[in-house]
Design a protein around this motif. Structure first.
Motif, PDB file in Angstrom:
ATOM      1  N   VAL A 124       0.824  -1.348   0.032  1.00 28.63           N
ATOM      2  CA  VAL A 124       0.071   0.004  -0.218  1.00 28.63           C
ATOM      3  C   VAL A 124       0.884   1.229  -0.043  1.00 28.63           C
ATOM      4  O   VAL A 124       1.995   1.128   0.264  1.00 28.63           O
ATOM      5  CB  VAL A 124      -0.880   0.040   1.259  1.00 28.63           C
ATOM      6  CG1 VAL A 124      -1.851  -1.159   1.224  1.00 28.63           C
ATOM      7  CG2 VAL A 124      -0.110  -0.123   2.502  1.00 28.63           C
ATOM      8  N   PRO A 125       0.573   2.469  -0.627  1.00 22.96           N
ATOM      9  CA  PRO A 125       1.064   3.699  -0.430  1.00 22.96           C
ATOM     10  C   PRO A 125       1.832   4.061   0.702  1.00 22.96           C
ATOM     11  O   PRO A 125       0.727   4.112   1.640  1.00 22.96           O
ATOM     12  CB  PRO A 125       0.257   4.538  -1.449  1.00 22.96           C
ATOM     13  CG  PRO A 125      -0.806   3.811  -1.720  1.00 22.96           C
ATOM     14  CD  PRO A 125      -0.746   2.678  -1.193  1.00 22.96           C
ATOM     15  N   HIS A 126       2.690   4.398   1.120  1.00 25.91           N
ATOM     16  CA  HIS A 126       3.362   4.955   2.530  1.00 25.91           C
ATOM     17  C   HIS A 126       3.087   6.163   2.693  1.00 25.91           C
ATOM     18  O   HIS A 126       3.580   7.049   1.893  1.00 25.91           O
ATOM     19  CB  HIS A 126       4.749   4.190   2.632  1.00 25.91           C
ATOM     20  CG  HIS A 126       4.842   2.891   2.804  1.00 25.91           C
ATOM     21  ND1 HIS A 126       5.955   2.009   3.208  1.00 25.91           N
ATOM     22  CD2 HIS A 126       3.821   1.771   2.773  1.00 25.91           C
ATOM     23  CE1 HIS A 126       5.630   0.957   3.372  1.00 25.91           C
ATOM     24  NE2 HIS A 126       4.546   0.676   3.453  1.00 25.91           N
ATOM     25  N   LEU A 127       2.726   6.516   3.874  1.00 21.94           N
ATOM     26  CA  LEU A 127       2.939   7.803   4.396  1.00 21.94           C
ATOM     27  C   LEU A 127       4.516   8.414   4.329  1.00 21.94           C
ATOM     28  O   LEU A 127       5.319   7.472   4.441  1.00 21.94           O
ATOM     29  CB  LEU A 127       2.692   8.180   5.844  1.00 21.94           C
ATOM     30  CG  LEU A 127       1.027   7.838   6.130  1.00 21.94           C
ATOM     31  CD1 LEU A 127       1.082   7.879   7.705  1.00 21.94           C
ATOM     32  CD2 LEU A 127       0.265   9.241   5.876  1.00 21.94           C
ATOM     33  N   ALA A 128       4.709   9.482   3.839  1.00 22.36           N
ATOM     34  CA  ALA A 128       6.018  10.253   3.643  1.00 22.36           C
ATOM     35  C   ALA A 128       7.065   9.937   4.780  1.00 22.36           C
ATOM     36  O   ALA A 128       8.162   9.557   4.484  1.00 22.36           O
ATOM     37  CB  ALA A 128       6.002  11.467   3.318  1.00 22.36           C
TER      38      ALA A 128
END
Ligand SMILES: Nc1ncnc2c1ncn2[C@@H]1O[C@H](COP(=O)(O)OP(=O)(O)OP(=O)(O)O)[C@@H](O)[C@H]1O
Ligand SMILES: [Mg+2]
Length: 298
Positions: A244-248
């Motif tokens: 899943v896309p990660h928080l920065a």
């Protein structure tokens, strides 16, 4: 008297037609009575080389190894009576039965002959292997062979038990059984030194650890102190789906992830709402042994 005092020990291998290997470079380790001590490090760090020297199988090039004050090189036989060693490689006496193997080792370690049968049965019961007592060692499964190795090491009731990856290739239930046995033996007064690559197991069991890398001690001491020292203001979490896309701000640490913590409420909200339904576990506070291991061996 300390169960183990390793002072400035080094070992270099000189394989023919290949470059020399400096497996251990002046290593010193001290293990106190009654502790469970983890010897940890990446593949090739030098753990088994050290254990080979503790068991008298390998000679150190320099330095000194004392087991309860006895020099392993000059007082080998006396020192070996006090220790039980489970080597990393499975060694078993192919043609003999479990009973015969254990009779041989109990004789070798000086267990009085009238005590041997009872001792063999007790050790096999502890290791859940009594039903295989008349089986030939070569016909045991991998996990059973590993248990026979532990039985051999325990047959003379050593004061100090050394296990080199006792749970490698062993199923979950047996792993738990081995660690339960280690805990019980420790509660009965046995000092334990072991290696493992299962860091969660080490974390649950160890009082102290020595971390080695490239033949050198990179860190030693009390595990809880180390965890406090390495604790960062961060939330550690594991995901079911790592794609899943990660928080920065998220950093990956082995199989876990880390999120810098500035304000618990909003930060936790940011994390859980972003990874909603995908968080397997969340931890905070003390650093995991995996974090410490990766940090120090990177
Ligand atoms: N008999 C030998 N001859 C030559 N090199 C050796 C010998 N035994 C070990 N080595 C080398 O010494 C280094 C340390 O090996 P060792 O087996 O002690 O590592 P380890 O920490 O136990 O690793 P692992 O976690 O993979 O078991 C390695 O580079 C290995 O190849
Ligand atoms: Mg090894």
């Amino acid at each position: 008297m300390l169960p183990l005092l390793v002072s400035q020990v080094s070992k270099t291998f000189h394989p023919s037609k290949r470059p020399v290997v400096e497996a251990l470079k002046t290593v010193s380790i001290k293990i106190e009575q009654g502790k469970i001590h983890g010897l940890l490090g990446p593949n090739g760090a030098g753990k088994s080389t050290l254990i080979g020297m503790l068991s008298g199988m390998l000679l150190p090039d320099t330095g000194k190894i004392e087991i309860f004050g006895l020099d392993i090189v000059s007082d080998t036989l006396e020192a070996k009576k006090l220790i039980g060693v489970v080597p990393q490689e499975v060694t078993y006496e192919m043609a003999f039965t479990v009973r015969e193997v254990l009779h041989y080792f109990s004789g070798m370690h000086g267990v009085p002959s009238h005590e041997r049968n009872a001792r063999i049965e007790a050790v096999l019961t502890d290791l859940d292997l009594l039903d295989k007592i008349d089986e030939r060692a070569k016909h045991l499964s991998g996990g059973m062979k590993r248990r026979l190795m532990i039985a051999k090491a325990l047959i003379h009731k050593p004061k100090f038990l050394i296990l080199d990856e006792p749970t490698a290739g062993v199923d979950v239930a047996l792993r738990q059984k081995i660690w339960q046995l280690v805990r019980r033996l420790n509660q009965e007064g046995m000092t334990i030194l072991f290696t493992t690559h299962y860091l969660e197991e080490a974390e649950q069991l160890c009082d102290e650890i020595t971390l080695i890398n490239h033949g050198q001690v990179v860190r030693e001491g009390n595990l809880k102190d180390m965890q406090t020292e390495f604790a960062q203001n961060s939330i550690h979490f594991e995901l079911f789906d790592i794609n899943v896309p990660h928080l920065a701000e998220v950093k990956s640490i082995g199989v876990e992830f880390e999120y810098p913590l500035t304000d618990l409420g909003p930060d936790m909200h940011a994390l859980t709402s972003h990874y909603t339904g995908n968080i397997k576990s969340i931890k905070s506070g003390a650093a995991s042994l995996e974090t410490i291991f990766l940090e120090l061996t990177r």
